[in-house]
Design an enzyme around this catalytic site. Sequence first.
Site: not given
Length: 590
Positions: A75, A327-328, A39-40
């Site tokens: 997200c 996700d990003n 995540d991130d």
Amino acid sequence: MKLSLILACGLVPTINGLGQHSLVPTQHERPNIVVILTDDQDLHMDSVDYMPLLKKHVIDHGTFYKHHFCSTAICCPSRVTLWTGRNAHNTNVTDVFPPYGGYPKFVAQGFNKNWLPLWLQSAGYSTYYTGKLFNAHTIENWNSPHPSGWTSSDFLLDPHTYQYLNASFQRNQYPPVSYQGQYSTDILAEKAFGLLHEGIESGKPFFLTVAPVAPHSNVDPFPTTGTPGDALKDIRMTAPIPAERHKHLFPDAKVPRRSNFNPEKPGGASWIKRLAKLTDEVIEYNDDFYRARLQVLQAVDELVEGVVLRLEQAGTLENTYIFYTTDNGYHISQHRLNPGKECGFEEDINIPLIVRGPGVPIGESKVVTAHTDLAPTFLQLAGAKWGWDGLDGSPIPLKKEDFEDEKKSRQEHVNIEFWGRSIPEGEHRFSLDDGKISMSSQTQALRIVGANYSLYYSVWCTNEHELYDLTSDPGQLHNIYPTSSTQPDVTILGIPVSKVLPRLDALLMVTKSCKGHTCVHPWSVIHPAGNVQTLEEAMNRRFDNFYSSVSAAVSFEKCELGYILESEGPQESVVFHEGAGDDWLGNEEL
Ligand SMILES: *[C@@H]1O[C@H](CO)[C@@H](O)[C@H](O)[C@H]1NC(C)=O
Ligand SMILES: *[C@@H]1O[C@H](CO)[C@@H](O)[C@H](O)[C@H]1NC(C)=O
Ligand SMILES: *[C@@H]1O[C@H](CO)[C@@H](O)[C@H](O)[C@H]1NC(C)=O
């Protein structure tokens, strides 16, 4: 509830409860697929270099896709794109909370009945998921409805998703269980190992996603006043919390000081141009924040090793594709920005994708790939017949032969889009003098990586434009979009920017509302004869008159918090008609 606890302790996770689990390898014709989704996680601040076990077990055995992008750098929209194979403008899940996003919006859009796990199940796969699925998937709404399509699942739930030491998980039909005081990624690892075991035992090929929250910031539940606008005021996103055993690591690590680190001159567009230089105190805080991110990734690194070793022990590693991605992306101190995402800069959109598996060569790839391509890739690996309709991407080349084929024909662009606001994380938020806590970052953009050019072109909802030539300006510090006061004397492929821009405008007009095939082959809309597939081909001088006559470019009526068509200006693409003579050129609206 009981089953969750058993799994948390890493005990026998046989779902049939027979206890006669054998670890005899089952030979499937079709491969297993394991996705590890952080995540991130950034690519541009070198986080991957701090993961020796990921290197040992995945990078050193597979391909690192260096030009992989998320299409929406936040997200929930990005995850919905992953699991539906559609751009955010086609899912209309554009935010993390309702009304424009979150799990309830995903359900309202009908995707809980039409998404990847269901397509994989119809292809004969067993499907498993553990960790964070979407934002606003909560201890209240987990069963209304339950996410469909998973043979077995164990979801992290809001409002505890981002609490590293107070996670709530929800397994299959059982109610949520709180793991107060335990370390989120370690609980997740045990659950992942349990699901992996179920997959191996299932007698079918399996698909497993493991989605830890690391290295996302820690977020304690915040009181909401009913509207998402107000919630932003109360939300506090602080440095992620490492496991005790990792707290001492990397004492000297700092955000890499590259050209765009807290630059002398502000850049970008809109509010980014107004950011004040970060003070020494803020930079020190941001470096601590950065170090905490590297530390929390260590538990993920261990999880990766655990997954690979278990696959190996079960004799199925060689028949399994492992995808490692996030996700990003994330920025810290670049462009004077405090920790966060939601921008179009490389730090936020160009993210890690590493794949190992049967036939995948060892090395790095420069093909352009995006999150929209992952669902098609999984469907192809699974030999799936269903799910392909209307997908906005195309399968990623995985094998040596595929790379050769794709070298010439693969798309060079990624459609980048964002709705809503940027919300800086950490204690210092914006360095804006008006104390704003969030600012609109709504943009439509294109990232183009051709053989001879590397460009980022964006139109903000304020109708400001950015154009960066990343070949000469990798830090995206010099906006070469001409304005009334500046006419930078620059060329792309030896052609003045003024001639390149109408081509980019025409292309962006297609990609911003593309669907399916037209997302992969947007030039085919403008040049239906099929003789233009790249920007370089569109630069041909015989199209100069046509492009100089194009008047409708992407623009916005106003900034919105969601995808409101009426506020998004012209929508019609232009079409070039071959045969009208090389000189004159029709400009007809679709
Ligand atoms: C931890 O989670 C439980 C329920 O899952 C909740 O009741 C409690 O308030 C949380 N603690 C903190 C400190 O947020
Ligand atoms: C683009 O690059 C290729 C090789 O990478 C070269 O053959 C071609 O001439 C280049 N085109 C231009 C316009 O520079
Ligand atoms: C997207 O969803 C929002 C919220 O439900 C709605 O107002 C908007 O019209 C939708 N946009 C499109 C293009 O369907």
